[in-house]
Design a protein around this motif. Structure first.
Motif, short mmCIF file in Angstrom:
data_model
loop_
_atom_site.label_atom_id
_atom_site.label_comp_id
_atom_site.label_asym_id
_atom_site.label_seq_id
_atom_site.Cartn_x
_atom_site.Cartn_y
_atom_site.Cartn_z
N LEU A 1 0.86 -1.19 0.00
CA LEU A 1 0.00 0.00 0.00
C LEU A 1 0.89 1.23 0.00
N ARG A 2 0.42 2.28 -0.67
CA ARG A 2 1.13 3.56 -0.64
C ARG A 2 0.12 4.68 -0.59
N ASP A 3 0.19 5.51 0.46
CA ASP A 3 -0.72 6.66 0.62
C ASP A 3 -2.18 6.25 0.48
N GLY A 4 -2.55 5.09 1.08
CA GLY A 4 -3.94 4.65 1.07
C GLY A 4 -4.39 3.97 -0.19
N HIS A 5 -3.49 3.79 -1.17
CA HIS A 5 -3.83 3.13 -2.43
C HIS A 5 -3.14 1.77 -2.51
N PHE A 6 -3.79 0.84 -3.20
CA PHE A 6 -3.23 -0.48 -3.44
C PHE A 6 -2.26 -0.39 -4.62
N VAL A 7 -0.98 -0.73 -4.39
CA VAL A 7 0.04 -0.64 -5.44
C VAL A 7 0.10 -1.94 -6.24
N GLY A 8 0.04 -3.08 -5.55
CA GLY A 8 0.08 -4.35 -6.27
C GLY A 8 0.47 -5.50 -5.38
N THR A 9 0.32 -6.72 -5.91
CA THR A 9 0.71 -7.95 -5.22
C THR A 9 1.72 -8.69 -6.09
N ARG A 10 2.80 -9.16 -5.47
CA ARG A 10 3.83 -9.89 -6.21
C ARG A 10 4.22 -11.16 -5.46
N PRO A 11 4.57 -12.24 -6.19
CA PRO A 11 5.15 -13.41 -5.52
C PRO A 11 6.56 -13.08 -5.06
N ILE A 12 6.96 -13.60 -3.91
CA ILE A 12 8.28 -13.31 -3.36
C ILE A 12 9.41 -13.90 -4.22
N PRO A 13 9.28 -15.17 -4.68
CA PRO A 13 10.38 -15.70 -5.51
C PRO A 13 10.64 -14.83 -6.74
N GLY A 14 11.88 -14.44 -6.93
CA GLY A 14 12.25 -13.62 -8.08
C GLY A 14 12.13 -12.13 -7.85
N LEU A 15 11.61 -11.74 -6.67
CA LEU A 15 11.44 -10.31 -6.36
C LEU A 15 12.69 -9.79 -5.67
N SER A 16 13.11 -8.57 -6.04
CA SER A 16 14.30 -7.99 -5.41
C SER A 16 13.91 -6.95 -4.36
N LEU A 17 14.84 -6.67 -3.46
CA LEU A 17 14.63 -5.66 -2.43
C LEU A 17 14.35 -4.30 -3.06
N ASP A 18 15.09 -3.96 -4.11
CA ASP A 18 14.91 -2.67 -4.78
C ASP A 18 13.49 -2.53 -5.34
N GLU A 19 12.92 -3.62 -5.89
CA GLU A 19 11.56 -3.56 -6.44
C GLU A 19 10.54 -3.29 -5.34
N VAL A 20 10.74 -3.92 -4.16
CA VAL A 20 9.83 -3.71 -3.04
C VAL A 20 9.88 -2.26 -2.58
N VAL A 21 11.10 -1.74 -2.45
CA VAL A 21 11.28 -0.34 -2.03
C VAL A 21 10.61 0.60 -3.03
N GLN A 22 10.79 0.33 -4.31
CA GLN A 22 10.19 1.14 -5.37
C GLN A 22 8.67 1.15 -5.23
N MET A 23 8.08 -0.02 -4.95
CA MET A 23 6.62 -0.11 -4.77
C MET A 23 6.17 0.67 -3.54
N MET A 24 6.97 0.59 -2.47
CA MET A 24 6.57 1.21 -1.20
C MET A 24 6.64 2.73 -1.23
N VAL A 25 7.74 3.26 -1.76
CA VAL A 25 7.98 4.70 -1.65
C VAL A 25 7.80 5.45 -2.97
N GLY A 26 7.57 4.70 -4.06
CA GLY A 26 7.34 5.35 -5.35
C GLY A 26 8.60 5.89 -5.98
N ARG A 27 9.73 5.52 -5.38
CA ARG A 27 11.03 5.95 -5.92
C ARG A 27 12.05 4.94 -5.43
N SER A 28 13.19 4.89 -6.06
CA SER A 28 14.24 3.99 -5.58
C SER A 28 15.09 4.74 -4.57
N LEU A 29 15.48 4.06 -3.51
CA LEU A 29 16.39 4.67 -2.56
C LEU A 29 17.81 4.42 -3.07
N GLU A 30 18.51 5.51 -3.35
CA GLU A 30 19.84 5.37 -3.94
C GLU A 30 20.70 4.44 -3.08
#
Length: 491
Positions: A213-242
């Motif tokens: 979830l981000r700012d009260g909106h549903f961003v998406g659902t992903r399976p954990i296998p094959g998912l990277s930490l950077d992708e999760v952060v991107q989904m959460m904050v709407g930007r990549s943390l350098e």
């Protein structure tokens, strides 16, 4: 077929929209991570599912059937239970009394204590806690054991859906391992588990899918296998943390704080130096004496031996007032119980250590100007400085605690678990604040149970074991293995 599905959930509190068209689905035998920054709407969504809040729009289905959940009793009837981060147990009651609270077995008002005790043992055995005496007061159990009692209570209600909110926040490593083993066992039995946590490492080890979830909106659902930490952060904050941990280029200055042979009943013979513009991390296992050391330095507990010097001059911090006057600040590990007065406003909390005043008259203009500046500096998300502190998300509450001490411009700041219960975006902001303070010459003593945080944010690391300093390491060459070896008494 999903065990639970939520579709188009909307919820507002007055003019503030907290959830806008959120979808969520939980399958049988699944551990499903629910993530998002503090204030994203995770807690509100789970409160809708458990009947604490009523959704303004949307529907909930259990086993494919649309249901109405308007109370926690309704949720229980559908097999939905939640284990809160702040455990809902009554300390002075026994384990059995807590397990049967509100649903005691009785006939004509006479309690069937033997039957309840027998069933309590059965439920405790389900969570691997058969060694616990069901007649023992809950107050005598560790936090990890209390959490297992909460889970046993939920399973005793025939819960098929178990929501866990930051379940490992206060657990030792051993208790965390026990919890993970139980979660895997429950998954095998078909229980659906919603796992709410900010600890990325746990999510990738334990969970099957993740919804963000981000700012009260549903961003998406992903399976954990094959998912990277950077992708999760991107989904959460709407930007990549350098960088997960921002770098800093500050050379520590002169020795500011010197601790010599400090001790009491729980901490023994602690000595170290802390320089201006330095972060000294304090690592160790639960019960090693880290918080006890902080309490001694800040005058909350009385030292029986040793001394503390600031600028080579002995200081006497027998009370917090004396510590504050000497230039010390202390961000405690439990922000709700010790760091904030939750029913007071942001302005009042920030002004607590020292209210701006002239000749005994509060200077409201200065107070408001100071509060406004700190809210902007620390990027505290609030619509009004008069909002009660309890209305803020965990990450923003933590920033209010930091603001309270920044208002005093401390020379030495003690941080005890500064990012506990704070999301990945909020953590990055707190790390930036730490770096800014260090750049301005503040000396920081940072206690943390998260080893990656200690290693990345510290210049040196003081490792404690059973109340004593077991090692003082250079963070640049230290590893998780060397820190853990010292924390367990190895050399």
């Amino acid at each position: 077929m999903p065990l639970v599905s939520m579709h188009g959930i909307q919820k507002a509190f007055g003019p503030v929209k907290v959830l806008e068209g959120v979808d969520f689905e939980l399958r049988p035998g699944e551990v499903h991570a629910l993530m998002g920054e503090n204030g994203a709407g995770k807690s509100t969504l789970m409160k809708v599912l458990t009947g604490v809040h009523k959704a303004d729009a949307g529907d909930i289905k259990v086993d494919g059937q649309t249901v109405s959940i308007h109370s926690t009793t309704d949720a229980e009837k559908h097999g939905i239970a939640i284990i809160h981060q702040e455990l809902n147990l009554i300390p002075h009651l026994s384990v059995t009394e807590n397990l049967f609270l509100g649903r005691e077995l009785s006939t004509l008002g006479v309690l069937h204590r033997r039957a309840m005790r027998k069933r309590a043992r059965e439920w405790l055995a389900q969570v691997g806690m058969q060694s616990i005496d069901p007649d023992m007061p809950v107050a005598r159990l560790s936090v990890g054991q209390q959490q297992m009692v909460e889970i046993a209570k939920a399973l005793g209600q025939n819960a098929r859906v178990l929501i866990m909110d930051e379940p490992t926040a206060a657990l030792s490593e051993r208790e965390t391992d026990t919890l993970f083993a139980l979660i895997r066992e429950l998954r095998q039995k078909g229980t659906g588990i919603v796992y709410v946590s900010h600890r990325m490492e746990e999510i990738f080890v334990l969970c099957d899918r993740i919804s963000v979830l981000r700012d009260g909106h549903f961003v998406g659902t992903r399976p954990i296998p094959g998912l990277s930490l950077d992708e999760v952060v991107q989904m959460m904050v709407g930007r990549s943390l350098e960088a997960r941990f921002p770098t800093r280029d500050v050379t520590p200055g002169k020795v500011l704080l010197k601790v010599e042979h400090l001790g009491d009943k729980q901490v023994h013979d602690i000595s170290f130096e802390l320089r201006a513009g330095e972060v000294l991390g304090v690592a160790g296992l639960m019960g090693a004496g880290r918080t006890e050391l902080a309490r001694l330095l800040f005058g909350l507990d009385k030292a029986s031996e040793g001394r503390v010097l600031l600028d080579d001059e002995p200081i006497h911090t027998r009370t917090p007032v004396q510590a504050i006057k000497a230039g010390l600040g202390f961000v405690t590990e439990d922000r709700k119980a010790q760091g904030l007065v939750l029913d007071l406003s942001l302005r009042e909390n920030i002004s607590l250590p020292r209210v701006p005043a002239h000749a005994g008259v509060i200077d409201r203009a200065t107070e408001k100007r100071q509060t406004k500046g700190l809210i902007e500096q620390l990027k505290i998300r609030t619509r009004d400085m008069e909002l009660p502190a309890r209305a803020l998300s965990g990450g923003n509450q933590q920033k209010v605690v930091l603001a309270k001490w920044l208002a005093l411009k401390p020379r030495v700041l003690i941080l005890d678990e500064p990012t506990r219960g704070v999301d990945v975006g909020g953590k990055a902001e707190i790390y930036q604040i730490i770096n800014q303070l260090v750049a301005s010459g503040v000396a920081i003593l940072m206690i943390s149970s998260e080893l990656p945080e200690v290693l990345a944010m510290s210049d040196r690391i003081l490792v404690m074991h059973e109340g004593r300093a077991s090692a003082l390491l250079d963070a640049a060459t230290a590893t998780q293995e060397t820190v853990m070896l010292a924390a367990t008494g190895g050399h």
